[in-house]
Design a protein around this motif. Structure first.
Motif, PDB file in Angstrom:
ATOM      1  N   UNK A 293       0.826  -1.202   0.000  1.00  7.14           N
ATOM      2  CA  UNK A 293       0.000   0.000   0.000  1.00  7.14           C
ATOM      3  C   UNK A 293       0.862   1.255   0.000  1.00  7.14           C
ATOM      4  N   UNK A 294       2.022   1.195   0.671  1.00  8.94           N
ATOM      5  CA  UNK A 294       2.914   2.368   0.696  1.00  8.94           C
ATOM      6  C   UNK A 294       3.422   2.701  -0.699  1.00  8.94           C
ATOM      7  N   UNK A 295       3.642   1.680  -1.511  1.00  6.89           N
ATOM      8  CA  UNK A 295       4.139   1.907  -2.861  1.00  6.89           C
ATOM      9  C   UNK A 295       3.097   2.582  -3.772  1.00  6.89           C
ATOM     10  N   UNK A 296       1.852   2.642  -3.313  1.00  6.79           N
ATOM     11  CA  UNK A 296       0.800   3.271  -4.107  1.00  6.79           C
ATOM     12  C   UNK A 296       0.613   4.747  -3.759  1.00  6.79           C
ATOM     13  N   UNK A 297       1.406   5.255  -2.808  1.00  6.37           N
ATOM     14  CA  UNK A 297       1.258   6.652  -2.397  1.00  6.37           C
ATOM     15  C   UNK A 297       1.501   7.608  -3.562  1.00  6.37           C
ATOM     16  N   UNK A 298       0.919   8.805  -3.422  1.00  9.72           N
ATOM     17  CA  UNK A 298       1.174   9.859  -4.395  1.00  9.72           C
ATOM     18  C   UNK A 298       2.574  10.428  -4.208  1.00  9.72           C
ATOM     19  N   UNK A 299       2.992  11.245  -5.147  1.00 12.19           N
ATOM     20  CA  UNK A 299       4.260  11.945  -5.054  1.00 12.19           C
ATOM     21  C   UNK A 299       4.188  13.005  -3.954  1.00 12.19           C
ATOM     22  N   UNK A 300       5.271  13.133  -3.170  1.00 14.46           N
ATOM     23  CA  UNK A 300       5.330  14.082  -2.068  1.00 14.46           C
ATOM     24  C   UNK A 300       5.953  15.407  -2.525  1.00 14.46           C
ATOM     25  N   UNK A 301       5.775  16.438  -1.699  1.00 15.15           N
ATOM     26  CA  UNK A 301       6.575  17.652  -1.833  1.00 15.15           C
ATOM     27  C   UNK A 301       7.888  17.362  -1.120  1.00 15.15           C
ATOM     28  N   UNK A 302       9.030  17.432  -1.809  1.00 22.39           N
ATOM     29  CA  UNK A 302      10.294  17.000  -1.193  1.00 22.39           C
ATOM     30  C   UNK A 302      10.729  17.894  -0.037  1.00 22.39           C
ATOM     31  N   UNK A 303      11.563  17.335   0.820  1.00 27.62           N
ATOM     32  CA  UNK A 303      12.149  18.116   1.894  1.00 27.62           C
ATOM     33  C   UNK A 303      13.236  19.033   1.347  1.00 27.62           C
ATOM     34  N   UNK A 304      13.539  20.094   2.089  1.00 32.93           N
ATOM     35  CA  UNK A 304      14.554  21.052   1.661  1.00 32.93           C
ATOM     36  C   UNK A 304      15.502  21.382   2.809  1.00 32.93           C
ATOM     37  N   UNK A 305      16.740  21.557   2.445  1.00 36.36           N
ATOM     38  CA  UNK A 305      17.751  22.020   3.384  1.00 36.36           C
ATOM     39  C   UNK A 305      18.472  23.207   2.769  1.00 36.36           C
ATOM     40  N   UNK A 306      18.420  24.326   3.450  1.00 40.27           N
ATOM     41  CA  UNK A 306      18.976  25.574   2.924  1.00 40.27           C
ATOM     42  C   UNK A 306      18.492  25.823   1.493  1.00 40.27           C
ATOM     43  N   UNK A 307      17.198  25.555   1.282  1.00 37.35           N
ATOM     44  CA  UNK A 307      16.558  25.817  -0.001  1.00 37.35           C
ATOM     45  C   UNK A 307      16.725  24.732  -1.047  1.00 37.35           C
ATOM     46  N   UNK A 308      17.562  23.735  -0.784  1.00 38.12           N
ATOM     47  CA  UNK A 308      17.865  22.692  -1.770  1.00 38.12           C
ATOM     48  C   UNK A 308      17.051  21.432  -1.483  1.00 38.12           C
ATOM     49  N   UNK A 309      16.347  20.864  -2.483  1.00 36.02           N
ATOM     50  CA  UNK A 309      15.655  19.589  -2.279  1.00 36.02           C
ATOM     51  C   UNK A 309      16.645  18.484  -1.898  1.00 36.02           C
ATOM     52  N   UNK A 310      16.292  17.687  -0.901  1.00 36.93           N
ATOM     53  CA  UNK A 310      17.183  16.635  -0.419  1.00 36.93           C
ATOM     54  C   UNK A 310      16.400  15.344  -0.225  1.00 36.93           C
ATOM     55  N   UNK A 311      17.116  14.224  -0.222  1.00 34.43           N
ATOM     56  CA  UNK A 311      16.520  12.943   0.107  1.00 34.43           C
ATOM     57  C   UNK A 311      16.271  12.875   1.610  1.00 34.43           C
ATOM     58  N   UNK A 312      15.103  12.397   2.004  1.00 37.00           N
ATOM     59  CA  UNK A 312      14.753  12.313   3.422  1.00 37.00           C
ATOM     60  C   UNK A 312      14.161  10.941   3.722  1.00 37.00           C
ATOM     61  N   UNK A 313      14.658  10.296   4.790  1.00 37.01           N
ATOM     62  CA  UNK A 313      14.082   9.029   5.225  1.00 37.01           C
ATOM     63  C   UNK A 313      12.797   9.302   6.004  1.00 37.01           C
ATOM     64  N   UNK A 314      11.835   8.426   5.830  1.00 33.78           N
ATOM     65  CA  UNK A 314      10.549   8.597   6.494  1.00 33.78           C
ATOM     66  C   UNK A 314      10.112   7.250   7.053  1.00 33.78           C
ATOM     67  N   UNK A 315       9.570   7.261   8.274  1.00 29.83           N
ATOM     68  CA  UNK A 315       9.074   6.034   8.898  1.00 29.83           C
ATOM     69  C   UNK A 315       7.560   6.124   9.013  1.00 29.83           C
TER      70      UNK A 315
END
Length: 324
Positions: A293-315
């Protein structure tokens, strides 16, 4: 060298069973990623689950290159990441790297000491705290007491002067006035792929600019600079989606199992969820259904660090009750 280190490590693991019934062993790369490949591993984490003779869950980490202690402390979770009481970290050469104190709810409190690799004191910070009648901690902003360079020269004292903050991911330097950042700061992050300059007034970020490796500039401030990933419609929309689309496995319903399934994944720079992993399961196919079911989620608004989109782990926790 690696084979010798592994033999010694296995001996160490065997010995740890003498004071705890169960140990959880996990290998990590230098970038703190879990791995099953010994050739890629940089250190090992051992989490000792308490038995009738011990009260606390203990965590220890060891460098694989020389079996030297990397980290030691008491934790409140079996993954060994939520600390309480004293936590110690060591450099690979055996010198103390840091000494920190945590509350029972894993909030950093009291005085923290950090050291240069040569053993000299680097910085001292104090984390003010108070405990209410219910035993809850109220944590205030940390106070910078001392910063010294690697030869022992004190550059900051009692919250006034120059200081450097650095770790494996980022570096920044600038001045403090009365324990608060003041004036122009600069640094880099993400393996020096990005550099930045920032302006502070009495600890408040007024403006900043991040520059990437080809010269593109991204301006930001205290509001736009840092953002957690967000699901379309927010957390309530995400929970509603999971509730409406999770297919409770037949075998789990028959067994009457209930509890929490935890799915870990990465929300990448474009907002796409990927790299799904089952972190906590209750069996009977419940965890696998959670990943589906998690794989069916919609696209997220990405996280940002100092204005730059970054990869973020989520639980993502999914609470299940077969009696629904």
């Amino acid at each position: 060298m690696r084979k010798i280190a592994l033999i010694s490590l296995l001996y160490l693991i065997t010995c740890t069973f003498s004071y705890a019934q169960v140990n959880i062993q996990t290998l990590y790369t230098k970038n703190n990623e879990v791995t099953k490949d010994l050739d890629k591993a940089y250190y090992v984490r051992l989490v000792s689950i308490p038995d009738q003779n011990t009260k606390d869950t203990l965590v220890e980490e060891f460098y694989l290159s020389n079996n030297a202690l990397k980290l030691q402390g008491k934790v409140t979770n079996i993954s060994g990441t939520k600390f309480k009481a004293k936590k110690y970290e060591m450099f690979e050469n055996g010198n103390l790297k840091s000494e920190q104190m945590y509350s029972n709810s894993s909030e950093q409190i009291d005085t923290a000491f950090y050291y240069h690799q040569n053993g000299k004191i680097k910085s001292i910070l104090y984390y003010p705290f108070a405990i209410d009648k219910k035993g809850k901690y109220k944590i205030e902003e940390p106070l910078y007491l001392v910063y010294a360079d690697s030869i022992g020269k004190i550059l900051l004292k009692d919250g006034n002067g120059f200081a450097v903050s650095d770790n494996s991911y980022s570096y920044e330097e600038g001045n403090y006035v009365n324990h608060k950042k003041q004036g122009d700061w600069k640094g880099h992050f993400n393996g020096k792929r990005y550099t930045f300059t920032e302006t502070f007034i009495e600890g408040k970020l007024i403006s900043g600019i991040t520059t990437d490796s080809i010269g593109n500039k991204t301006p930001y401030d205290s509001i736009t600079g840092w953002k957690e990933p967000t699901y379309p419609g927010g957390i309530r929309a995400l929970m509603s989606f999971i509730g409406q689309n999770y297919n409770y496995p037949t075998q789990a319903l028959r067994a009457g199992v209930h509890g929490v399934v935890e799915i870990e994944f990465v929300i990448d720079k474009s907002g796409e969820p990927r790299d799904f992993k089952l972190k906590r399961d209750i069996g009977y196919g419940a965890g696998e259904a959670g990943i589906r079911v998690a794989k069916k989620m919609k696209k997220w608004e990405p996280g940002r660090q100092r204005g730059i989109p970054v990869n973020v782990k989520y639980l993502l926790p999914i609470r299940l009750n077969s009696a629904r």
